[in-house]
Scaffold this active site. Sequence first.
Site, PDB file in Angstrom:
ATOM      1  N   SER A 179     -53.825 -68.417  -1.782  1.00  0.00           N
ATOM      2  CA  SER A 179     -53.855 -68.810  -3.324  1.00  0.00           C
ATOM      3  C   SER A 179     -54.901 -68.838  -4.382  1.00  0.00           C
ATOM      4  O   SER A 179     -55.537 -67.779  -4.525  1.00  0.00           O
ATOM      5  CB  SER A 179     -53.122 -70.465  -3.565  1.00  0.00           C
ATOM      6  N   ASP A 276     -43.285 -63.497  -5.516  1.00  0.00           N
ATOM      7  CA  ASP A 276     -44.136 -65.253  -5.462  1.00  0.00           C
ATOM      8  C   ASP A 276     -43.550 -66.254  -5.924  1.00  0.00           C
ATOM      9  O   ASP A 276     -43.111 -66.192  -7.626  1.00  0.00           O
ATOM     10  CB  ASP A 276     -45.681 -65.276  -6.103  1.00  0.00           C
ATOM     11  N   HIS A 338     -44.615 -68.440  -1.813  1.00  0.00           N
ATOM     12  CA  HIS A 338     -45.921 -68.504  -2.093  1.00  0.00           C
ATOM     13  C   HIS A 338     -46.563 -67.888  -0.761  1.00  0.00           C
ATOM     14  O   HIS A 338     -46.971 -66.769  -0.281  1.00  0.00           O
ATOM     15  CB  HIS A 338     -46.574 -69.497  -3.038  1.00  0.00           C
TER      16      HIS A 338
END
Length: 393
Positions: A179, A276, A338
């Site tokens: 991330s 995502d 994610h």
Amino acid sequence: MENIQAMADHWLKFLICSFVLLIAQVQGSEEVPITFLETAVENGAVCLDGSPPAYHYAKGFGDGASNWMVYLEGGGWCKSEDNCYSKVKIPAPGIGNSYKKGNTTTFNGILGQSQTMNPNFYNWNRVFVRYCDGSSFSGDVEEIIQIHRRGARVFNAIMEDLLAKGMRNANNAILAGNSAGGLATILHCDGFRALIPNAARFKCIADAALFVRGKDLPGAEDKRERPFATIVAFHGIDKFLPKSCTSKMDPGLCLFPENLLGDIETPIFLVNSAFDSLQIASNLVPVEPGWNNCTKDIKFCTSTQIQTTKEFRAALLKTLPEDNNSSRGIFIDSCFYHDQINYYPRWSGPTSPKLNNKTMSEAVGDWYFDRSSFQEIDMKNDFPRNCTQDHDI
Ligand SMILES: *[C@@H]1O[C@H](CO)[C@@H](O)[C@H](O)[C@H]1NC(C)=O
Ligand SMILES: *[C@@H]1O[C@H](CO)[C@@H](O)[C@H](O)[C@H]1NC(C)=O
Ligand SMILES: *[C@@H]1O[C@H](CO)[C@@H](O)[C@H](O)[C@H]1NC(C)=O
Ligand SMILES: *[C@@H]1O[C@H](CO)[C@@H](O)[C@H](O)[C@H]1NC(C)=O
Ligand SMILES: *[C@@H]1O[C@H](CO)[C@@H](O)[C@H](O)[C@H]1NC(C)=O
Ligand SMILES: *[C@@H]1O[C@H](CO)[C@@H](O)[C@H](O)[C@H]1NC(C)=O
């Protein structure tokens, strides 16, 4: 009597410890203590709240003793004085405070110590760097307001410390992250490599880092372009971005990986879901009850919502570099997730997504050790999959 009591206590403690260790082994996870880098404070290498940066370090062993993996934690960004201040005031996961919840953290996935669950990296020196700057480890502003903006200094201070602890002599090395930490991995990949010029093999792994600009998708200006431009300006990231990008376009746009990846010289592996879930839920669609239901559980998505996720997928696939350079690894699955590489079973478990018959653990391991290149995109499923319940299809 006292002795018996003491002995019973001793055995009880022993049993509890063994039990905790057993559970940790079964899950392939390990509790790793935190190290605060107090000495960084005098150089102004501090977290948003002025506190020292921190990392968790598990020492390498066996034939992994001279291999190093530095993993950058994710947690979003903050983009104004008030926004950053509110994040450091309230202890919550994400920027600034997650490390204050406890002095150990659990390593699993790509950081895990189980040889069966993480056969390629289980015995490396593994470092989990806490994210406490809100700028993808890239901010550097001298002025102190209610908060400090020193992400790039934090990165440098931690690297100096690790180099001195033995990373300078690393044989194999990896910079990885997820991330906002995955974006930091992209930003620091070539620079980190230069710190260990003698490593035999040096590569980067960026997970859930393909933040898509998607200028034709909903929310382009409000939810993606303007926020990135604000983050870059607020944390002074512009001076840190590659000139090859900032000479061509607005610095804010140079935080999008699609404008950075083409110029990275170090081999890098990109792991991302084409669907995502964080980007779809937060950067694409409005936060409203119907979408909340869909992003929490895809079986509640309407056909219009599924269509929007498919458009997102198409935009994400377009961000991949076009040169097909085989030194770059690509694993784009369709799980509605994610982050993936720092979780078991996503990384290697029974419900781990497979492409070309490989889990991401196998694909990344084979690519890292030059056993085979890997560039695969799931073309069989052009809809988001719930991988917590489905086995791979
Ligand atoms: C973590 O360790 C620090 C320093 O040893 C201590 O001050 C702090 O209270 C500890 N925090 C927790 C949550 O245990
Ligand atoms: C492919 O990338 C590597 C480094 O990642 C680079 O050294 C090499 O020159 C590139 N090859 C081509 C054909 O662009
Ligand atoms: C979202 O789910 C809740 C609980 O299942 C339901 O009551 C509500 O009507 C749903 N909202 C929308 C907009 O679909
Ligand atoms: C997957 O399915 C489980 C069980 O039905 C559900 O609890 C979970 O929210 C689903 N996850 C997603 C991402 O849809
Ligand atoms: C890269 O690969 C794709 C699909 O295999 C192909 O369509 C494309 O022409 C290739 N691009 C280059 C520059 O070789
Ligand atoms: C997939 O991989 C497994 C083990 O990794 C192997 O046993 C199996 O034969 C492979 N299947 C195919 C279709 O290649």
